[in-house]
Write a protein that holds these residues in place. Structure first.
Motif, PDB file in Angstrom:
ATOM      1  N   GLN A 145       0.850  -1.191   0.000  1.00  0.00           N
ATOM      2  CA  GLN A 145       0.000   0.000   0.000  1.00  0.00           C
ATOM      3  C   GLN A 145       0.884   1.238   0.000  1.00  0.00           C
ATOM      4  O   GLN A 145       1.820   1.318   0.796  1.00  0.00           O
ATOM      5  N   GLY A 146       0.593   2.188  -0.848  1.00  0.00           N
ATOM      6  CA  GLY A 146       1.367   3.427  -0.815  1.00  0.00           C
ATOM      7  C   GLY A 146       0.836   4.414  -1.836  1.00  0.00           C
ATOM      8  O   GLY A 146       0.498   4.037  -2.962  1.00  0.00           O
ATOM      9  N   ILE A 147       0.708   5.674  -1.408  1.00  0.00           N
ATOM     10  CA  ILE A 147       0.270   6.738  -2.325  1.00  0.00           C
ATOM     11  C   ILE A 147       1.176   7.941  -2.095  1.00  0.00           C
ATOM     12  O   ILE A 147       1.431   8.309  -0.950  1.00  0.00           O
ATOM     13  N   GLY A 148       1.663   8.530  -3.162  1.00  0.00           N
ATOM     14  CA  GLY A 148       2.456   9.760  -3.043  1.00  0.00           C
ATOM     15  C   GLY A 148       1.998  10.753  -4.108  1.00  0.00           C
ATOM     16  O   GLY A 148       1.532  10.343  -5.180  1.00  0.00           O
ATOM     17  N   TYR A 149       2.128  12.050  -3.801  1.00  0.00           N
ATOM     18  CA  TYR A 149       1.631  13.062  -4.739  1.00  0.00           C
ATOM     19  C   TYR A 149       2.698  14.129  -4.946  1.00  0.00           C
ATOM     20  O   TYR A 149       3.321  14.595  -3.993  1.00  0.00           O
ATOM     21  N   ASP A 150       2.905  14.518  -6.198  1.00  0.00           N
ATOM     22  CA  ASP A 150       3.860  15.567  -6.526  1.00  0.00           C
ATOM     23  C   ASP A 150       3.077  16.844  -6.837  1.00  0.00           C
ATOM     24  O   ASP A 150       2.373  16.916  -7.852  1.00  0.00           O
ATOM     25  N   GLU A 151       3.201  17.834  -5.943  1.00  0.00           N
ATOM     26  CA  GLU A 151       2.412  19.081  -6.074  1.00  0.00           C
ATOM     27  C   GLU A 151       2.702  19.783  -7.401  1.00  0.00           C
ATOM     28  O   GLU A 151       1.821  20.375  -8.008  1.00  0.00           O
ATOM     29  N   GLU A 152       3.961  19.682  -7.837  1.00  0.00           N
ATOM     30  CA  GLU A 152       4.360  20.422  -9.026  1.00  0.00           C
ATOM     31  C   GLU A 152       3.733  19.827 -10.299  1.00  0.00           C
ATOM     32  O   GLU A 152       3.156  20.543 -11.113  1.00  0.00           O
ATOM     33  N   THR A 153       3.869  18.506 -10.434  1.00  0.00           N
ATOM     34  CA  THR A 153       3.371  17.875 -11.666  1.00  0.00           C
ATOM     35  C   THR A 153       1.906  17.444 -11.543  1.00  0.00           C
ATOM     36  O   THR A 153       1.274  17.110 -12.535  1.00  0.00           O
ATOM     37  N   GLN A 154       1.381  17.407 -10.307  1.00  0.00           N
ATOM     38  CA  GLN A 154       0.013  16.931 -10.019  1.00  0.00           C
ATOM     39  C   GLN A 154      -0.158  15.459 -10.407  1.00  0.00           C
ATOM     40  O   GLN A 154      -1.241  15.006 -10.757  1.00  0.00           O
ATOM     41  N   ILE A 155       0.972  14.746 -10.365  1.00  0.00           N
ATOM     42  CA  ILE A 155       0.938  13.303 -10.653  1.00  0.00           C
ATOM     43  C   ILE A 155       0.886  12.549  -9.334  1.00  0.00           C
ATOM     44  O   ILE A 155       1.629  12.868  -8.396  1.00  0.00           O
ATOM     45  N   VAL A 156      -0.018  11.575  -9.267  1.00  0.00           N
ATOM     46  CA  VAL A 156      -0.104  10.725  -8.081  1.00  0.00           C
ATOM     47  C   VAL A 156       0.544   9.378  -8.415  1.00  0.00           C
ATOM     48  O   VAL A 156       0.374   8.865  -9.525  1.00  0.00           O
ATOM     49  N   SER A 157       1.323   8.839  -7.479  1.00  0.00           N
ATOM     50  CA  SER A 157       1.938   7.524  -7.671  1.00  0.00           C
ATOM     51  C   SER A 157       1.340   6.592  -6.637  1.00  0.00           C
ATOM     52  O   SER A 157       1.305   6.925  -5.449  1.00  0.00           O
ATOM     53  N   CYS A 158       0.874   5.451  -7.078  1.00  0.00           N
ATOM     54  CA  CYS A 158       0.265   4.566  -6.077  1.00  0.00           C
ATOM     55  C   CYS A 158       0.447   3.104  -6.430  1.00  0.00           C
ATOM     56  O   CYS A 158       0.637   2.741  -7.593  1.00  0.00           O
ATOM     57  N   SER A 159       0.377   2.293  -5.389  1.00  0.00           N
ATOM     58  CA  SER A 159       0.502   0.848  -5.574  1.00  0.00           C
ATOM     59  C   SER A 159      -0.795   0.312  -6.182  1.00  0.00           C
ATOM     60  O   SER A 159      -1.868   0.902  -6.018  1.00  0.00           O
ATOM     61  N   PRO A 160      -0.728  -0.852  -6.861  1.00  0.00           N
ATOM     62  CA  PRO A 160      -1.879  -1.347  -7.618  1.00  0.00           C
ATOM     63  C   PRO A 160      -3.068  -1.788  -6.762  1.00  0.00           C
ATOM     64  O   PRO A 160      -4.191  -1.850  -7.242  1.00  0.00           O
ATOM     65  N   SER A 161      -2.800  -2.073  -5.473  1.00  0.00           N
ATOM     66  CA  SER A 161      -3.928  -2.526  -4.644  1.00  0.00           C
ATOM     67  C   SER A 161      -4.691  -1.359  -4.035  1.00  0.00           C
ATOM     68  O   SER A 161      -5.692  -1.563  -3.337  1.00  0.00           O
ATOM     69  N   VAL A 162      -4.244  -0.149  -4.284  1.00  0.00           N
ATOM     70  CA  VAL A 162      -5.002   1.012  -3.788  1.00  0.00           C
ATOM     71  C   VAL A 162      -6.364   1.026  -4.468  1.00  0.00           C
ATOM     72  O   VAL A 162      -6.476   0.767  -5.664  1.00  0.00           O
ATOM     73  N   ILE A 163      -7.402   1.294  -3.681  1.00  0.00           N
ATOM     74  CA  ILE A 163      -8.773   1.291  -4.234  1.00  0.00           C
ATOM     75  C   ILE A 163      -9.223   2.727  -4.494  1.00  0.00           C
ATOM     76  O   ILE A 163      -8.677   3.677  -3.930  1.00  0.00           O
ATOM     77  N   GLY A 164     -10.238   2.858  -5.341  1.00  0.00           N
ATOM     78  CA  GLY A 164     -10.688   4.179  -5.777  1.00  0.00           C
ATOM     79  C   GLY A 164     -11.063   5.095  -4.624  1.00  0.00           C
ATOM     80  O   GLY A 164     -10.681   6.269  -4.604  1.00  0.00           O
ATOM     81  N   ARG A 165     -11.789   4.542  -3.646  1.00  0.00           N
ATOM     82  CA  ARG A 165     -12.251   5.402  -2.545  1.00  0.00           C
ATOM     83  C   ARG A 165     -11.059   5.967  -1.772  1.00  0.00           C
ATOM     84  O   ARG A 165     -11.032   7.143  -1.420  1.00  0.00           O
ATOM     85  N   LYS A 166     -10.063   5.122  -1.524  1.00  0.00           N
ATOM     86  CA  LYS A 166      -8.892   5.559  -0.754  1.00  0.00           C
ATOM     87  C   LYS A 166      -8.092   6.606  -1.541  1.00  0.00           C
ATOM     88  O   LYS A 166      -7.680   7.625  -0.997  1.00  0.00           O
ATOM     89  N   LEU A 167      -7.907   6.349  -2.828  1.00  0.00           N
ATOM     90  CA  LEU A 167      -7.140   7.279  -3.646  1.00  0.00           C
ATOM     91  C   LEU A 167      -7.830   8.643  -3.687  1.00  0.00           C
ATOM     92  O   LEU A 167      -7.195   9.689  -3.526  1.00  0.00           O
ATOM     93  N   ASN A 168      -9.147   8.639  -3.875  1.00  0.00           N
ATOM     94  CA  ASN A 168      -9.831   9.920  -3.998  1.00  0.00           C
ATOM     95  C   ASN A 168      -9.981  10.640  -2.663  1.00  0.00           C
ATOM     96  O   ASN A 168     -10.028  11.869  -2.632  1.00  0.00           O
ATOM     97  N   ALA A 169     -10.010   9.896  -1.543  1.00  0.00           N
ATOM     98  CA  ALA A 169     -10.006  10.562  -0.228  1.00  0.00           C
ATOM     99  C   ALA A 169      -8.661  11.288  -0.057  1.00  0.00           C
ATOM    100  O   ALA A 169      -8.598  12.424   0.408  1.00  0.00           O
ATOM    101  N   PHE A 170      -7.584  10.639  -0.493  1.00  0.00           N
ATOM    102  CA  PHE A 170      -6.238  11.235  -0.414  1.00  0.00           C
ATOM    103  C   PHE A 170      -6.160  12.475  -1.319  1.00  0.00           C
ATOM    104  O   PHE A 170      -5.697  13.544  -0.914  1.00  0.00           O
ATOM    105  N   LEU A 171      -6.664  12.330  -2.557  1.00  0.00           N
ATOM    106  CA  LEU A 171      -6.544  13.434  -3.520  1.00  0.00           C
ATOM    107  C   LEU A 171      -7.445  14.622  -3.177  1.00  0.00           C
ATOM    108  O   LEU A 171      -7.119  15.772  -3.496  1.00  0.00           O
ATOM    109  N   ALA A 172      -8.589  14.330  -2.525  1.00  0.00           N
ATOM    110  CA  ALA A 172      -9.539  15.410  -2.208  1.00  0.00           C
ATOM    111  C   ALA A 172      -8.853  16.486  -1.367  1.00  0.00           C
ATOM    112  O   ALA A 172      -9.116  17.682  -1.525  1.00  0.00           O
ATOM    113  N   GLU A 173      -7.951  16.076  -0.489  1.00  0.00           N
ATOM    114  CA  GLU A 173      -7.240  17.057   0.360  1.00  0.00           C
ATOM    115  C   GLU A 173      -6.352  17.973  -0.467  1.00  0.00           C
ATOM    116  O   GLU A 173      -5.947  19.033  -0.012  1.00  0.00           O
ATOM    117  N   LYS A 174      -6.049  17.540  -1.679  1.00  0.00           N
ATOM    118  CA  LYS A 174      -5.207  18.364  -2.557  1.00  0.00           C
ATOM    119  C   LYS A 174      -6.062  19.044  -3.633  1.00  0.00           C
ATOM    120  O   LYS A 174      -5.543  19.624  -4.572  1.00  0.00           O
TER     121      LYS A 174
END
Ligand SMILES: Cc1cc2nc3c(=O)[nH]c(=O)nc-3n(C[C@H](O)[C@H](O)[C@H](O)COP(=O)(O)OP(=O)(O)OC[C@H]3O[C@@H](n4cnc5c(N)ncnc54)[C@H](O)[C@@H]3O)c2cc1C
Length: 466
Positions: A98-127
């Motif tokens: 499990q792992g999600i990282g976000y680059d503010e400059e490029t707005q690219i998110v990097s994540c492991s394949p088992s990350v699910i949509g709800r978790k990814l979007n909860a993380f991204l919503a803060e950004k």
């Protein structure tokens, strides 16, 4: 991890062997994260590796090489046919990676394949960002992205895999590589549309995100007697409808009733309700009469939508899903009438998912190459194993007729054990099988689960059964 005298890194593998473990523990490791309650328990892996880092994945692929076994992969466990469970294979379960990282400059998110949509979007919503992943909250990004990914507002924003800018993999010969347009570009090409035939194990995706805005729903529910009128209305308005609006038509039983209803749903992403009202007014004004429920620009959120999707696809049930891309010029309401009006169980539903205008623009150069204006899928849901034959029989009976008006199907809602069809253009299908052979000449990675699981290095035939 420990380094031996000859410099080889040894990894303590979190592994559960079939023949050396408690059967209940092994069953849980094999099936516990598989969504579909309808399971073929004759398929018994050799071992399950519960990988929590890329080194585990590499070591698991090496182990499979030494033991001369195949490798199967699981990210979110949501493939309908349980593609991750293969007889005699080393199953690499990425649930603990499990792992999600976000680059503010490029707005690219990097994540492991088992990350699910709800978790990814909860993380991204803060950004203030969004990734248009699968509609169900707990579909894994791995399987979803590799097969193309019909995410939120796919009709306008395009396929989810179009947002992949890079992918980290472990190859079939256990090398760790990065793939992008510039590096290992043929594997990168295949990663966007090969689905379960991808010839490597993906350990990380690098994805473009988009701005998050407010969401609003327009919903119109009709008795099924209005089916033709409602579906034709939806088909006609799709090509020119608002570009931030996803459009679906669903038939399902009304709650607590024996009546099937047809619902036209419009989900829009806009900065404000006033913007949504302006964009959706023409749809509202043109709606057929006799709706039993009408909602105009009702505020919603991804979280609310995920909850509704999860309720429509309950855990602990048996499922049979199939689909078709109906030809652009077909008489869609006529072709889909049996599907929409004869659902075999109270929890089943039929879906029309509008794809125009995405379906009308040239796709980027990637394996995914099959789509039409009209995506149609059946989701048949039941609990009692005694209903297996009736429910799956209904799905394939309906599909046999629809298929004559289709140009092919989507990997994500298909089961190759039951049906042969086309998943790519002629050219891309051929190229994909060549790329597979180049990167996995021994067929180490299981690939497509067809009848008797024998497709191997050859892959799928990419042709209609008839
Ligand atoms: C309730 C529900 C709702 C769905 N909604 C949508 C939707 O809105 N849009 C859509 O497009 N699809 C949807 N699907 C289909 C879903 O996207 C596919 O079934 C997808 O394969 C699931 O991905 P997963 O990682 O969860 O599944 P898994 O079963 O874990 O993976 C499926 C297969 O993909 C391959 N794979 C997965 N991860 C990797 C990896 N890291 N490396 C190499 N190969 C890998 C393997 O062959 C694996 O067996 C839905 C499915 C369900 C059950």
């Amino acid at each position: 991890m420990a380094e031996t005298t000859n410099g080889v890194i040894e990894v303590d593998l979190p592994i559960i062997y079939r023949d050396r473990s408690n059967p209940a523990k092994f069953y849980e490791a094999v099936w516990g994260r598989v969504f579909n309650g309808k399971r073929d328990t004759e398929r018994r892996p050799y071992a399950v590796v519960q990988a929590s880092n890329a080194a585990h994945v590499k070591a698991a692929v090496e182990l499979a090489g030494r033991e001369n076994c195949r490798v199967s992969v699981r990210s979110g466990g949501h493939s309908w046919a349980g593609w991750s469970v293969r007889d005699g294979a080393v199953l690499i379960d990425l649930g603990d990676l499990q792992g999600i990282g976000y680059d503010e400059e490029t707005q690219i998110v990097s994540c492991s394949p088992s990350v699910i949509g709800r978790k990814l979007n909860a993380f991204l919503a803060e950004k203030g960002r969004l990734f248009a992943g699968g509609h169900c909250p707990d579909v894994g990004l791995g399987g979803f992205l590799l097969q193309g990914g019909m995410g939120w507002n796919c009709k306008n924003w395009g396929w989810a895999c179009e947002s992949i800018v890079g992918i980290d993999v472990v190859t079939a010969d256990a090398r760790e590589l990065h793939c992008s347009k510039a590096e290992n570009s043929d594997l990168f090409w295949a990663a966007r549309g090969s689905g379960p035939g991808f010839a490597a194990v993906a350990t990380r995706f690098h994805l473009m995100t988009r701005p998050l805005t407010s969401m609003f729903n327009c919903i119109y529910v009709y008795p099924i007697s209005e089916y033709r009128k409602v579906l034709q209305w939806v088909v006609d308005l799709c090509p020119t409808a608002d570009p931030d609006t996803e459009i679906v038509c669903v038939s399902r039983y009304a709650p607590g009733s024996d009546e099937i209803q047809i619902t036209a749903g419009f989900t829009t992403w806009k900065p404000s309700r006033a913007d949504a009202e302006i964009s959706l007014k023409s749809i509202h004004d043109s709606r057929p009469s006799h709706a039993v429920v009408e909602l105009f620009c009702d505020p919603t959120s991804l979280d609310k939508e995920y909850t509704q999707q999860a309720a429509a696809n309950p855990q602990g049930h048996r499922y049979c899903s199939e689909n078709a891309f109906v030809a652009n010029d077909a008489d869609v309401p006529a072709v889909l009438e049996a599907a929409f009006t004869t659902l075999p169980t109270k929890k089943s539903f039929a879906l029309y998912f509008a794809m125009n205008p995405t379906s009308r623009r040239p796709l980027p150069d990637m394996a995914l190459s099959m789509h039409s204006d009209h995506y149609f899928a059946l989701y048949t849901v039941w609990k009692d194993p005694a209903d297996d034959a009736r429910c799956t029989g209904w799905v394939y009976d309906v599909l046999r007729d629809v298929e004559r008006h289709a140009i092919g199907s989507y990997l994500g809602d298909a089961d190759f054990q039951h049906r042969r069809t086309k998943f790519w253009s002629e050219e891309s299908g051929k190229k994909l099988m060549e790329v597979r052979r180049k990167w996995d000449p021994e067929g180490r990675i299981c690939g497509y689960l067809d009848v008797d699981d024998k497709s191997g290095v050859a892959g799928l035939r990419n042709e209609f059964e008839w």
